[in-house]
Design a protein around this motif. Structure first.
Motif, short mmCIF file in Angstrom:
data_model
loop_
_atom_site.label_atom_id
_atom_site.label_comp_id
_atom_site.label_asym_id
_atom_site.label_seq_id
_atom_site.Cartn_x
_atom_site.Cartn_y
_atom_site.Cartn_z
N LEU A 140 0.82 -1.20 0.00
CA LEU A 140 0.00 0.00 0.00
C LEU A 140 0.86 1.26 0.00
O LEU A 140 1.97 1.26 0.53
N LEU A 141 0.31 2.31 -0.58
CA LEU A 141 0.83 3.66 -0.35
C LEU A 141 -0.28 4.35 0.42
O LEU A 141 -1.35 4.59 -0.13
N GLU A 142 -0.05 4.59 1.69
CA GLU A 142 -1.12 5.09 2.55
C GLU A 142 -1.03 6.60 2.72
O GLU A 142 -0.05 7.10 3.27
N ARG A 143 -2.09 7.28 2.29
CA ARG A 143 -2.07 8.74 2.32
C ARG A 143 -1.89 9.27 3.74
O ARG A 143 -1.25 10.27 3.96
N ARG A 144 -2.48 8.58 4.72
CA ARG A 144 -2.40 9.07 6.09
C ARG A 144 -1.40 8.29 6.92
O ARG A 144 -1.44 8.32 8.15
N GLY A 145 -0.49 7.57 6.25
CA GLY A 145 0.52 6.81 6.98
C GLY A 145 1.46 7.73 7.74
O GLY A 145 1.63 8.88 7.36
N PRO A 146 2.08 7.23 8.84
CA PRO A 146 2.97 8.09 9.63
C PRO A 146 4.28 8.36 8.90
O PRO A 146 4.74 7.54 8.10
N LYS A 179 5.41 6.56 2.70
CA LYS A 179 4.02 6.11 2.77
C LYS A 179 3.83 4.65 2.37
O LYS A 179 2.73 4.14 2.37
N TYR A 180 4.91 4.00 1.99
CA TYR A 180 4.84 2.62 1.52
C TYR A 180 4.72 1.65 2.69
O TYR A 180 5.39 1.81 3.70
N ARG A 181 3.87 0.66 2.53
CA ARG A 181 3.79 -0.38 3.56
C ARG A 181 3.35 -1.69 2.92
O ARG A 181 2.37 -1.72 2.19
N ALA A 182 4.08 -2.76 3.19
CA ALA A 182 3.67 -4.07 2.70
C ALA A 182 2.68 -4.66 3.68
O ALA A 182 2.88 -4.56 4.88
N LEU A 183 1.59 -5.23 3.18
CA LEU A 183 0.62 -5.87 4.07
C LEU A 183 1.20 -7.18 4.58
O LEU A 183 1.70 -7.99 3.79
N ARG A 184 1.13 -7.38 5.90
CA ARG A 184 1.58 -8.65 6.47
C ARG A 184 0.57 -9.73 6.08
O ARG A 184 -0.59 -9.45 5.80
N SER A 185 1.04 -11.00 6.09
CA SER A 185 0.16 -12.06 5.61
C SER A 185 -1.09 -12.20 6.49
O SER A 185 -2.16 -12.54 6.00
#
Lengths: 279, 258
Positions: free
Chosen positions: A246-252, A256-262
């Motif tokens: 994900l690229l999360e607009r409201r991420g800290p 903004k990139y975050r891989a979803l854990r399984s």
């Protein structure tokens, strides 16, 4: 022998044929905007296919892992040096594509004495506002396209057209929740994956026309229905994991990139996929 | 080389030079005074700094942020020449991100510490020339050992781990003694303080430093200016909002309260 123009054209044609074969077993990559950002998804085993490029830019790739790594490194280098020397807001997907990837890939493709990059790449850029989210895709020959809302890469242009048609029939994507977006992304991925499998199966038949629409059971437009798509996903997921970032607009923070854990992903998958198949 | 994920090396290959040794012209005052502190409390590490930047006896700026987040789990508090310090933070920030993105794993905590002392070593000529001395405090969460840690440095790049607290800057001698006293004979050791108590201590310490050091800015209630206080826990770095600092300051720091 390639000095004569028609020989050169012939060599480039051979090269296309060779490259098209290389992608036939690859897994398509889809990206789409949802309510809180952008999601990229593929189903694959082995090396990861989705990566972080910069604070607001993610990459999805198809092709040879070594070629993808080479291109990914050149993007990372370009993005970070630019982000440091100018500013992070000057690192944009369009600039990376136009001045970084496209010339390199096109040159490698046309230098017929050297090996081309076996790679198709999708860049997703999270805009400051949702209207400015941007997707860029590049083919192995250096041709690139910009799109809004969603993008995909697949083995052939026919496959990509089918995935595009699926996205077009599911409009108003931007307002969807993450779970809905994952559902749509998985179905679009299945459209591409089924189309690739069908065109590969028909490739052996002499009557098969190049670029013809692969036929699968489904509605009048030839699009498989949702149950068939999810069944294909369920079948594939049994042996290959879903990869989703994900690229999360409201991420800290700034990245903004975050891989979803399984485990997160498991909770978000549509029930028809995560539940064991009923016999 | 890019394959090693070393951003600083990459910059150098591109002709970048860090820490130019330029001698200070006679009579030139380089901004360099401050007070920063880091202490271990119950849930992790607290890092705080005042907001004043001075050059000689001039107050240049009263809204400086000297406690800078390098990534989601590490913070560098800077004392010394701001120009060099901010550049260091920028290099570190990009280095950690570049490493993570190329190598597909987070740089280890030791690796981050090495990166800081490497930059300080590169900076030695500038530090000795008088225009680039930086004495930072680095704090972060070590996921390998599941604990938050504090490190302080000298201007030559030597790295020391602080067991309980670390201070730096022109106001630090004042509060170093207080920290020792409070930690040893106070009602409870700093390491057992809950978040709010640790924040109150930090506000009191910085106010004391401002009392005795003209180059340390205290709280300015008229302008609603409070120090920067950040907390590092396993969840990452968190900044305490000005409104909370104001509430704690008025309740626990102002003298003459009922």
């Amino acid at each position: 022998m390639y000095e004569e123009p028609y020989r050169w054209i012939e060599a480039v044609g051979n090269r296309r044929q060779y490259l098209d074969e290389q992608f036939s077993k690859g897994s398509p990559v889809v990206a789409l905007a949802y309510a809180d950002g952008i999601l990229l998804l593929t189903v694959s085993r082995g090396t990861p296919k989705l990566y972080e490029v910069y604070d607001r830019i993610a990459l999805g790739g198809m092709g040879h892992p070594a070629d993808l790594e080479k291109l990914r490194f050149s993007l990372l280098e370009m993005a970070h040096v630019e982000g440091f020397n100018r500013s992070p807001s000057d690192v944009t997907g369009a600039r990376l594509m136009k001045y970084g990837l496209a010339p390199t890939i096109k040159q490698a493709f046309e230098e017929i004495y050297k090996a081309p990059f076996i790679a198709k790449i999708l860049l997703a850029e999270l805009g400051v506002k949702p209207e400015r989210d941007l997707f860029l895709t590049i083919n192995y020959d250096g041709n690139f396209e910009e799109s809004r809302g969603w993008a995909s890469i697949g083995a052939t242009s026919a496959v990509q057209i089918r995935m595009r048609r699926y996205f077009e029939s599911h409009s108003a994507l931007a307002q969807t929740s993450l779970a809905q977006a994952i559902d749509t992304a998985l179905c679009a991925w299945a459209v591409g994956s089924l189309a690739q499998a069908a065109s590969e199966a028909s490739a052996g038949e002499p009557s098969a026309e190049q670029g013809s629409e692969p036929r699968t059971e489904g509605d009048a437009s030839g699009m498989p229905d949702k149950a068939a798509l999810l069944a294909h996903v369920r079948q594939t997921v049994a042996e290959k994991p879903v990869e989703c970032v994900l690229l999360e607009r409201r991420g800290p923070g700034s990245a903004k990139y975050r891989a979803l854990r399984s485990d997160e992903l498991g909770a978000l998958l549509p029930p028809a996929v995560s539940a064991p198949p009923t016999s | 080389m890019g394959m090693q994920g070393d951003f600083f090396q990459l910059l150098k290959e591109q002709g970048y030079q860090f820490g130019n040794p330029v001698a200070a012209a006679a009579g030139m005052d380089v901004p360099n005074a401050t007070t920063i502190l880091a202490l271990k409390y119950r849930d992790g590490v607290l890092v705080a700094g005042d907001r004043r930047a001075t050059a000689g006896n001039m107050v240049m700026y009263d809204r400086t942020d000297k406690v800078l987040e390098i990534d989601r789990h590490s913070v560098m508090a800077i004392a010394g020449v701001p120009a060099t310090a901010y550049e260091m933070v920028r290099v570190l920030e990009h280095s950690f991100k570049y490493y993570r993105r190329t190598q597909l794993q987070e740089l280890s905590f030791e690796g981050k510490l090495r990166a800081v002392s490497k930059l300080l070593k590169e900076n030695v000529p500038a530090a000795l020339a008088g225009t680039g001395a930086v004495v930072p405090v680095f704090a972060g969460y070590d996921h390998g050992q599941e604990t938050a840690k504090i490190y302080f440095y000298d201007i030559l790049g030597a790295e020391f781990e602080a067991v309980e607290y670390a201070v730096s800057g022109s106001g630090s001698p004042t509060i170093r003694g207080i920290l020792h006293y409070v930690n040893t004979w106070g009602p409870q050791p700093l390491a057992s303080l809950p978040e709010e108590q640790a924040t109150i201590q930090a506000l009191r310490l910085l106010t004391s430093a401002a009392e005795f050091d003209s180059a340390t800015g205290g709280v300015n209630r008229e302008l609603n200016l409070y120090p920067v206080v950040k907390l590092i826990t396993s969840a990452g770095v968190q900044t305490i909002a000005d409104a909370d600092l104001k509430r704690l300051y008025e309740r626990e720091v102002v003298r003459g309260r009922e």
